[in-house]
Design a protein around this motif. Structure first.
Motif, PDB file in Angstrom:
ATOM      1  N   ILE A  11      37.151  36.244  35.057  1.00  0.00           N
ATOM      2  CA  ILE A  11      37.184  37.268  34.009  1.00  0.00           C
ATOM      3  C   ILE A  11      35.803  37.889  33.839  1.00  0.00           C
ATOM      4  N   GLU A  12      34.770  37.056  33.838  1.00  0.00           N
ATOM      5  CA  GLU A  12      33.412  37.581  33.692  1.00  0.00           C
ATOM      6  C   GLU A  12      33.011  38.431  34.896  1.00  0.00           C
ATOM      7  N   LEU A  13      33.398  38.015  36.098  1.00  0.00           N
ATOM      8  CA  LEU A  13      33.080  38.796  37.290  1.00  0.00           C
ATOM      9  C   LEU A  13      33.801  40.145  37.279  1.00  0.00           C
ATOM     10  N   ALA A  14      35.006  40.153  36.718  1.00  0.00           N
ATOM     11  CA  ALA A  14      35.805  41.386  36.702  1.00  0.00           C
ATOM     12  C   ALA A  14      35.412  42.331  35.577  1.00  0.00           C
ATOM     13  N   ARG A  15      34.731  41.822  34.570  1.00  0.00           N
ATOM     14  CA  ARG A  15      34.486  42.608  33.354  1.00  0.00           C
ATOM     15  C   ARG A  15      33.892  43.997  33.611  1.00  0.00           C
ATOM     16  N   ASP A  42      40.049  49.825  27.495  1.00  0.00           N
ATOM     17  CA  ASP A  42      41.050  49.452  26.496  1.00  0.00           C
ATOM     18  C   ASP A  42      41.885  48.239  26.902  1.00  0.00           C
ATOM     19  N   VAL A  43      41.373  47.443  27.833  1.00  0.00           N
ATOM     20  CA  VAL A  43      42.127  46.282  28.312  1.00  0.00           C
ATOM     21  C   VAL A  43      42.348  45.275  27.182  1.00  0.00           C
ATOM     22  N   ASP A  44      43.560  44.770  27.099  1.00  0.00           N
ATOM     23  CA  ASP A  44      43.880  43.698  26.152  1.00  0.00           C
ATOM     24  C   ASP A  44      43.362  42.384  26.739  1.00  0.00           C
ATOM     25  N   GLY A  45      42.394  41.764  26.066  1.00  0.00           N
ATOM     26  CA  GLY A  45      41.740  40.570  26.596  1.00  0.00           C
ATOM     27  C   GLY A  45      42.694  39.418  26.848  1.00  0.00           C
ATOM     28  N   GLU A  71      45.985  39.590  27.367  1.00  0.00           N
ATOM     29  CA  GLU A  71      46.892  39.930  28.457  1.00  0.00           C
ATOM     30  C   GLU A  71      46.200  39.747  29.806  1.00  0.00           C
ATOM     31  N   PHE A  72      44.930  40.144  29.869  1.00  0.00           N
ATOM     32  CA  PHE A  72      44.193  40.000  31.121  1.00  0.00           C
ATOM     33  C   PHE A  72      43.994  38.529  31.454  1.00  0.00           C
ATOM     34  N   ARG A  73      43.642  37.713  30.460  1.00  0.00           N
ATOM     35  CA  ARG A  73      43.448  36.284  30.702  1.00  0.00           C
ATOM     36  C   ARG A  73      44.745  35.637  31.199  1.00  0.00           C
ATOM     37  N   VAL A  74      45.868  36.005  30.597  1.00  0.00           N
ATOM     38  CA  VAL A  74      47.154  35.447  31.029  1.00  0.00           C
ATOM     39  C   VAL A  74      47.399  35.778  32.500  1.00  0.00           C
ATOM     40  N   ASN A  75      47.116  37.008  32.911  1.00  0.00           N
ATOM     41  CA  ASN A  75      47.343  37.410  34.297  1.00  0.00           C
ATOM     42  C   ASN A  75      46.388  36.710  35.258  1.00  0.00           C
ATOM     43  N   VAL A  76      45.117  36.553  34.851  1.00  0.00           N
ATOM     44  CA  VAL A  76      44.168  35.849  35.715  1.00  0.00           C
ATOM     45  C   VAL A  76      44.562  34.377  35.836  1.00  0.00           C
ATOM     46  N   LEU A  77      44.957  33.774  34.730  1.00  0.00           N
ATOM     47  CA  LEU A  77      45.397  32.377  34.757  1.00  0.00           C
ATOM     48  C   LEU A  77      46.630  32.216  35.644  1.00  0.00           C
ATOM     49  N   LEU A  78      47.536  33.168  35.560  1.00  0.00           N
ATOM     50  CA  LEU A  78      48.710  33.158  36.428  1.00  0.00           C
ATOM     51  C   LEU A  78      48.284  33.221  37.897  1.00  0.00           C
ATOM     52  N   GLY A  79      47.318  34.082  38.183  1.00  0.00           N
ATOM     53  CA  GLY A  79      46.840  34.210  39.560  1.00  0.00           C
ATOM     54  C   GLY A  79      46.163  32.953  40.070  1.00  0.00           C
ATOM     55  N   ILE A  80      45.299  32.345  39.251  1.00  0.00           N
ATOM     56  CA  ILE A  80      44.588  31.133  39.670  1.00  0.00           C
ATOM     57  C   ILE A  80      45.559  29.976  39.852  1.00  0.00           C
ATOM     58  N   LEU A 103      48.732  42.480  40.427  1.00  0.00           N
ATOM     59  CA  LEU A 103      48.425  41.954  39.104  1.00  0.00           C
ATOM     60  C   LEU A 103      47.329  42.756  38.401  1.00  0.00           C
ATOM     61  N   SER A 104      46.456  43.385  39.196  1.00  0.00           N
ATOM     62  CA  SER A 104      45.274  44.014  38.610  1.00  0.00           C
ATOM     63  C   SER A 104      45.454  45.488  38.253  1.00  0.00           C
ATOM     64  N   ARG A 105      46.524  46.108  38.693  1.00  0.00           N
ATOM     65  CA  ARG A 105      46.662  47.564  38.541  1.00  0.00           C
ATOM     66  C   ARG A 105      46.510  48.044  37.100  1.00  0.00           C
ATOM     67  N   MET A 106      47.036  47.299  36.164  1.00  0.00           N
ATOM     68  CA  MET A 106      46.981  47.751  34.772  1.00  0.00           C
ATOM     69  C   MET A 106      45.634  47.473  34.096  1.00  0.00           C
ATOM     70  N   PHE A 107      44.746  46.758  34.798  1.00  0.00           N
ATOM     71  CA  PHE A 107      43.494  46.349  34.155  1.00  0.00           C
ATOM     72  C   PHE A 107      42.251  47.016  34.733  1.00  0.00           C
ATOM     73  N   LEU A 108      42.239  47.295  36.036  1.00  0.00           N
ATOM     74  CA  LEU A 108      41.031  47.819  36.677  1.00  0.00           C
ATOM     75  C   LEU A 108      40.903  49.323  36.546  1.00  0.00           C
ATOM     76  N   LYS A 109      39.660  49.780  36.469  1.00  0.00           N
ATOM     77  CA  LYS A 109      39.399  51.205  36.480  1.00  0.00           C
ATOM     78  C   LYS A 109      39.944  51.795  37.785  1.00  0.00           C
ATOM     79  N   GLY A 110      40.291  53.061  37.732  1.00  0.00           N
ATOM     80  CA  GLY A 110      40.902  53.701  38.888  1.00  0.00           C
ATOM     81  C   GLY A 110      40.066  53.661  40.144  1.00  0.00           C
ATOM     82  N   ASP A 111      38.734  53.741  40.022  1.00  0.00           N
ATOM     83  CA  ASP A 111      37.896  53.802  41.225  1.00  0.00           C
ATOM     84  C   ASP A 111      37.669  52.441  41.848  1.00  0.00           C
ATOM     85  N   THR A 112      38.234  51.378  41.275  1.00  0.00           N
ATOM     86  CA  THR A 112      38.075  50.051  41.882  1.00  0.00           C
ATOM     87  C   THR A 112      39.376  49.536  42.465  1.00  0.00           C
ATOM     88  N   ASN A 113      40.413  50.345  42.438  1.00  0.00           N
ATOM     89  CA  ASN A 113      41.701  49.916  42.969  1.00  0.00           C
ATOM     90  C   ASN A 113      41.918  50.328  44.410  1.00  0.00           C
TER      91      ASN A 113
END
Length: 212
Positions: A144-148, A154-157, A159-168, A201-211
């Protein structure tokens, strides 16, 4: 003022540190050869050519030794991940993710015996199960810190943690299945599929230029 006595040019503290490393190395060797359940105090002492007395000089009990061995391999793996990310620090987030996945998956393929310490069956050991759960949570926080810097403002913190935890958690299960032969894929193919899951998993969280 007293000074430490030296034997063979080494202080008592230096010799104690050497004995601890020998015991830890013996535990890792046995674990890689036969699994965690085979790591016993007497077996480790015999492999290290040390007596029981020196075991208790370094470790309170077998669980402490197992935990120390686990933590060494965990920290080694995390260093590999951080080095891979650092080498791509100016790249988009998903390229950093791919680099991290690539280094871990290839490490599991190239050193399967050592990989079983993190990605093996720990059922029956409360201390190892607890460390596995703790490591999943800590790795989630790290990612999460690396992705910040790459997140939408406007990311929901939560929701993002749940998705990262799901991924790990999913990644750990995939490594277990792969090591067990339940997934028929080479390392490169597996990295491709894992990167695809990460992208989804990341599409809804990352800025457009990092996808990209």
């Amino acid at each position: 003022m007293t000074t430490s006595r030296r034997y063979s040019g080494k202080t008592a503290d230096e010799r104690r540190a050497e004995r601890r490393l020998a015991l830890l190395g013996a535990a890792l060797d046995i674990w890689q050869e036969q699994g965690w359940a085979a790591v016993t105090m007497r077996g480790v002492c015999a492999r290290a050519n040390l007596t029981d007395r020196y075991f208790y000089e370094s470790f309170a009990n077998r669980d402490e030794l197992l935990a120390t061995a686990w933590e060494e391999v965990r920290d080694e793996t995390l260093r590999m991940v951080l080095d891979a990310v650092a080498a791509h620090i100016d790249k988009p987030a998903l390229e950093q993710l791919r680099a991290a996945l690539d280094v871990v998956v290839h490490h599991v393929q190239e050193e399967p015996a050592r990989a079983q310490i993190l990605f093996g069956d720990h059922a029956g050991s409360a201390v190892l199960e607890q460390l596995r759960r703790q490591t999943v949570q800590e790795t989630t926080g790290l990612l999460i810190e690396l992705a910040r810097p790459h997140l939408k403002p406007d990311v929901d913190g939560l929701e993002f943690r749940v998705n990262v935890l799901l991924g790990i958690g999913g990644f750990v299960e995939i490594m277990l299945a792969w090591r067990s032969g339940l997934l028929d894929a080479d390392a490169d193919t597996l990295v491709e599929h894992l990167t695809g899951v990460g992208t989804s998993l990341s599409r809804m969280f990352l800025k457009g230029d990092t996808n990209g």
